[in-house]
Design a protein around this motif. Structure first.
Motif, PDB file in Angstrom:
ATOM      1  N   VAL A  51      37.941  -3.945  13.837  1.00  0.00           N
ATOM      2  CA  VAL A  51      37.044  -5.108  13.823  1.00  0.00           C
ATOM      3  C   VAL A  51      35.732  -4.706  13.161  1.00  0.00           C
ATOM      4  N   ARG A  52      35.015  -5.714  12.669  1.00  0.00           N
ATOM      5  CA  ARG A  52      33.743  -5.401  11.991  1.00  0.00           C
ATOM      6  C   ARG A  52      32.595  -5.258  12.969  1.00  0.00           C
ATOM      7  N   ASP A  53      32.695  -5.974  14.105  1.00  0.00           N
ATOM      8  CA  ASP A  53      31.604  -5.952  15.067  1.00  0.00           C
ATOM      9  C   ASP A  53      32.200  -5.992  16.484  1.00  0.00           C
ATOM     10  N   LEU A  54      32.227  -4.835  17.131  1.00  0.00           N
ATOM     11  CA  LEU A  54      32.828  -4.750  18.480  1.00  0.00           C
ATOM     12  C   LEU A  54      32.169  -5.721  19.451  1.00  0.00           C
ATOM     13  N   GLY A  55      30.854  -5.940  19.267  1.00  0.00           N
ATOM     14  CA  GLY A  55      30.104  -6.803  20.180  1.00  0.00           C
ATOM     15  C   GLY A  55      30.653  -8.223  20.228  1.00  0.00           C
ATOM     16  N   LYS A  56      31.345  -8.647  19.161  1.00  0.00           N
ATOM     17  CA  LYS A  56      31.874 -10.024  19.133  1.00  0.00           C
ATOM     18  C   LYS A  56      33.256 -10.119  19.793  1.00  0.00           C
ATOM     19  N   HIS A  57      33.739  -8.994  20.308  1.00  0.00           N
ATOM     20  CA  HIS A  57      35.103  -8.995  20.857  1.00  0.00           C
ATOM     21  C   HIS A  57      35.150  -8.606  22.326  1.00  0.00           C
ATOM     22  N   THR A  58      34.027  -8.809  23.030  1.00  0.00           N
ATOM     23  CA  THR A  58      33.985  -8.374  24.432  1.00  0.00           C
ATOM     24  C   THR A  58      35.043  -9.082  25.280  1.00  0.00           C
ATOM     25  N   GLU A  59      35.436 -10.280  24.877  1.00  0.00           N
ATOM     26  CA  GLU A  59      36.432 -11.023  25.682  1.00  0.00           C
ATOM     27  C   GLU A  59      37.865 -10.735  25.249  1.00  0.00           C
ATOM     28  N   HIS A  60      38.037  -9.831  24.291  1.00  0.00           N
ATOM     29  CA  HIS A  60      39.380  -9.640  23.728  1.00  0.00           C
ATOM     30  C   HIS A  60      39.998  -8.290  24.086  1.00  0.00           C
ATOM     31  N   HIS A  61      39.525  -7.686  25.183  1.00  0.00           N
ATOM     32  CA  HIS A  61      40.035  -6.356  25.526  1.00  0.00           C
ATOM     33  C   HIS A  61      41.304  -6.407  26.363  1.00  0.00           C
ATOM     34  N   GLY A  62      41.682  -7.601  26.819  1.00  0.00           N
ATOM     35  CA  GLY A  62      42.858  -7.684  27.693  1.00  0.00           C
ATOM     36  C   GLY A  62      44.157  -7.939  26.952  1.00  0.00           C
ATOM     37  N   LEU A  63      44.145  -7.801  25.650  1.00  0.00           N
ATOM     38  CA  LEU A  63      45.340  -8.174  24.878  1.00  0.00           C
ATOM     39  C   LEU A  63      46.202  -6.969  24.492  1.00  0.00           C
ATOM     40  N   GLY A  64      45.884  -5.835  25.056  1.00  0.00           N
ATOM     41  CA  GLY A  64      46.736  -4.656  24.825  1.00  0.00           C
ATOM     42  C   GLY A  64      46.402  -3.889  23.573  1.00  0.00           C
ATOM     43  N   ALA A  65      45.303  -4.253  22.912  1.00  0.00           N
ATOM     44  CA  ALA A  65      44.932  -3.543  21.678  1.00  0.00           C
ATOM     45  C   ALA A  65      43.694  -2.699  21.923  1.00  0.00           C
ATOM     46  N   GLU A  66      43.686  -1.506  21.329  1.00  0.00           N
ATOM     47  CA  GLU A  66      42.456  -0.721  21.323  1.00  0.00           C
ATOM     48  C   GLU A  66      41.638  -1.200  20.124  1.00  0.00           C
ATOM     49  N   LEU A  67      40.397  -1.576  20.373  1.00  0.00           N
ATOM     50  CA  LEU A  67      39.565  -2.102  19.286  1.00  0.00           C
ATOM     51  C   LEU A  67      38.660  -0.999  18.744  1.00  0.00           C
ATOM     52  N   VAL A  68      38.626  -0.891  17.429  1.00  0.00           N
ATOM     53  CA  VAL A  68      37.836   0.151  16.779  1.00  0.00           C
ATOM     54  C   VAL A  68      37.001  -0.505  15.685  1.00  0.00           C
ATOM     55  N   GLN A  69      35.726  -0.135  15.624  1.00  0.00           N
ATOM     56  CA  GLN A  69      34.857  -0.737  14.601  1.00  0.00           C
ATOM     57  C   GLN A  69      34.923   0.096  13.316  1.00  0.00           C
ATOM     58  N   VAL A  70      35.518  -0.488  12.299  1.00  0.00           N
ATOM     59  CA  VAL A  70      35.596   0.160  10.980  1.00  0.00           C
ATOM     60  C   VAL A  70      35.390  -0.929   9.937  1.00  0.00           C
ATOM     61  N   ASP A  71      34.467  -0.735   9.037  1.00  0.00           N
ATOM     62  CA  ASP A  71      34.121  -1.763   8.051  1.00  0.00           C
ATOM     63  C   ASP A  71      35.046  -1.817   6.853  1.00  0.00           C
ATOM     64  N   SER A  72      35.395  -0.618   6.358  1.00  0.00           N
ATOM     65  CA  SER A  72      36.154  -0.561   5.105  1.00  0.00           C
ATOM     66  C   SER A  72      36.875   0.787   5.026  1.00  0.00           C
ATOM     67  N   PRO A  73      37.784   0.943   4.077  1.00  0.00           N
ATOM     68  CA  PRO A  73      38.480   2.234   3.942  1.00  0.00           C
ATOM     69  C   PRO A  73      37.533   3.362   3.530  1.00  0.00           C
ATOM     70  N   GLU A  74      36.314   3.000   3.110  1.00  0.00           N
ATOM     71  CA  GLU A  74      35.329   4.040   2.757  1.00  0.00           C
ATOM     72  C   GLU A  74      34.687   4.627   4.024  1.00  0.00           C
ATOM     73  N   ASP A  75      34.805   3.918   5.145  1.00  0.00           N
ATOM     74  CA  ASP A  75      34.262   4.386   6.421  1.00  0.00           C
ATOM     75  C   ASP A  75      35.000   5.670   6.820  1.00  0.00           C
ATOM     76  N   SER A  76      34.258   6.711   7.221  1.00  0.00           N
ATOM     77  CA  SER A  76      34.886   8.007   7.511  1.00  0.00           C
ATOM     78  C   SER A  76      35.889   7.899   8.670  1.00  0.00           C
ATOM     79  N   ARG A  77      35.701   6.899   9.567  1.00  0.00           N
ATOM     80  CA  ARG A  77      36.630   6.766  10.698  1.00  0.00           C
ATOM     81  C   ARG A  77      38.030   6.343  10.242  1.00  0.00           C
ATOM     82  N   TRP A  78      38.118   5.674   9.096  1.00  0.00           N
ATOM     83  CA  TRP A  78      39.425   5.230   8.566  1.00  0.00           C
ATOM     84  C   TRP A  78      40.335   6.437   8.321  1.00  0.00           C
ATOM     85  N   SER A  79      39.802   7.483   7.714  1.00  0.00           N
ATOM     86  CA  SER A  79      40.667   8.623   7.363  1.00  0.00           C
ATOM     87  C   SER A  79      41.149   9.361   8.612  1.00  0.00           C
TER      88      SER A  79
END
Ligand SMILES: NC(=O)C1=CN([C@@H]2O[C@H](COP(=O)(O)OP(=O)(O)OC[C@H]3O[C@@H](n4cnc5c(N)ncnc54)[C@H](O)[C@@H]3O)[C@@H](O)[C@H]2O)C=CC1
Ligand SMILES: O=C([O-])CC(=O)C(=O)O
Length: 294
Positions: A41-69
């Protein structure tokens, strides 16, 4: 990014209406531990109500973001829109990971299409909000289709675009049921996807399915370019319309085919057909079955 192989892990780009619906549909696999789902997701803060759907949410903007690799996945699925498909899709494919494309309109852009077809990861194009494509693909591969067209009708509010002038927007918003449907576009998928990027991915999916038989990425690319200019598209704003309605017709030596699809809208995005998420879940399951090594 690197492929994992045996673990059934799905990395989803985007966690909007389609992404969250897909997560709910994958509950049988997630709740039994057969699948893990990570959503970027682009902004974790906008997904506070979406944690119960079985997905781990990670904030990554683009494939250039070091967390992507640092991320791993067996399959990457895009549910985020054309720009995200154009950046994350080629990155996943280049890393050798199967990629499920929901914003199929990205295939209308030649450089993206070439990158998505270049491998080594496989491209999986979801049917999304339409169906019957197996029939049309079979006929097209036998060069037995001459004409293919699609008419899409949606509630007017979902068709308003930033490039429309005030008069065009007023006309759409003030359409009354008594006035009946208003045709707001006729042309090809190549033109339609530029004007209505979040409304007519299906027209590009239809072109993709009916491109014909190509052997290899170069042939697929050329056939797709032709199909993008051959397929007929009509878009109607229909104030009587609650569901999204799509009529596909195709004729040729193989016969005459007509498909009529009325899809209940996505509960969270009235402009998106609910069928889209169902199709994406099916496409994902097909990919995962192919990956399973038991
Ligand atoms: N193939 C088909 O039949 C259909 C395809 N679509 C495509 O699916 C897309 C998504 O549709 P919805 O879920 O209804 O839209 P939505 O607007 O509800 O959700 C999209 C989500 O993706 C997020 N996003 C955008 N760029 C991102 C990025 N770089 N990284 C992470 N998250 C990002 C947005 O913040 C939003 O939360 C549409 O834009 C359209 O391109 C939509 C309907 C049918
Ligand atoms: O959901 C639908 O009915 C179709 C759609 O928005 C698209 O193809 O982009």
């Amino acid at each position: 990014m690197r492929p994992v192989g045996e673990v059934q892990s799905v990395l989803m780009i985007g966690f909007g209406a389609i992404g969250r619906h897909v997560a709910r549909l994958l509950r049988p696999e997630i709740s039994t531990g057969r699948l893990t789902l990570t959503a970027l997701v682009r902004d974790l803060g906008k997904h506070t109500e979406h944690h119960g759907l079985g997905a781990e949410l990670v904030q990554v903007d683009s494939p250039e973001d070091s967390r992507w690799s640092g991320l791993t996945a067996d399959v990457v699925v895009e549910c985020a829109g054309g720009p995200a498909a154009k950046s994350f899709g080629p990155a996943a494919v280049a890393a050798g990971i199967p990629f499920v494309l929901t914003s199929v309109g990205a295939l209308a852009d030649q450089s993206t299409r070439r990158a998505l077809l270049a491998g080594p990861g496989d491209l999986h194009v979801t049917n999304g909000a339409i169906g019957g494509l197996d029939v049309l693909e079979a006929a097209a591969q036998a060069q037995a289709l001459n004409e293919v067209s699609i008419t899409t009708a949606k509630a007017p509010r979902g068709l308003v675009q930033p490039w429309m002038n005030a008069e065009e927007i007023r006309r759409l918003n003030q359409l009354t049921p008594a006035a009946g449907p208003l045709t707001i576009f006729t042309g090809t998928p190549a033109e339609a996807i530029v004007k209505f990027p979040a409304n007519v991915n299906i027209t590009v999916a239809l072109a993709w399915a009916t491109r014909g038989l190509g052997f290899g990425a170069v042939a697929d690319d050329e056939l797709m370019e032709a199909a993008l200019h051959r397929t007929g598209v009509e878009i109607r704003a229909d104030p009587r319309q609650e569901d999204s309605h799509h009529e596909i017709t195709a004729t040729g030596p193989a016969g005459e085919f007509a498909f009529s699809i009325s899809s209940t809208p996505s509960p969270e995005n009235p402009a998106t057909s609910g069928l889209t998420a169902l199709s994406v879940a099916r496409t994902l399951r097909t990919c995962m079955a192919g990956l399973r090594r038991d």
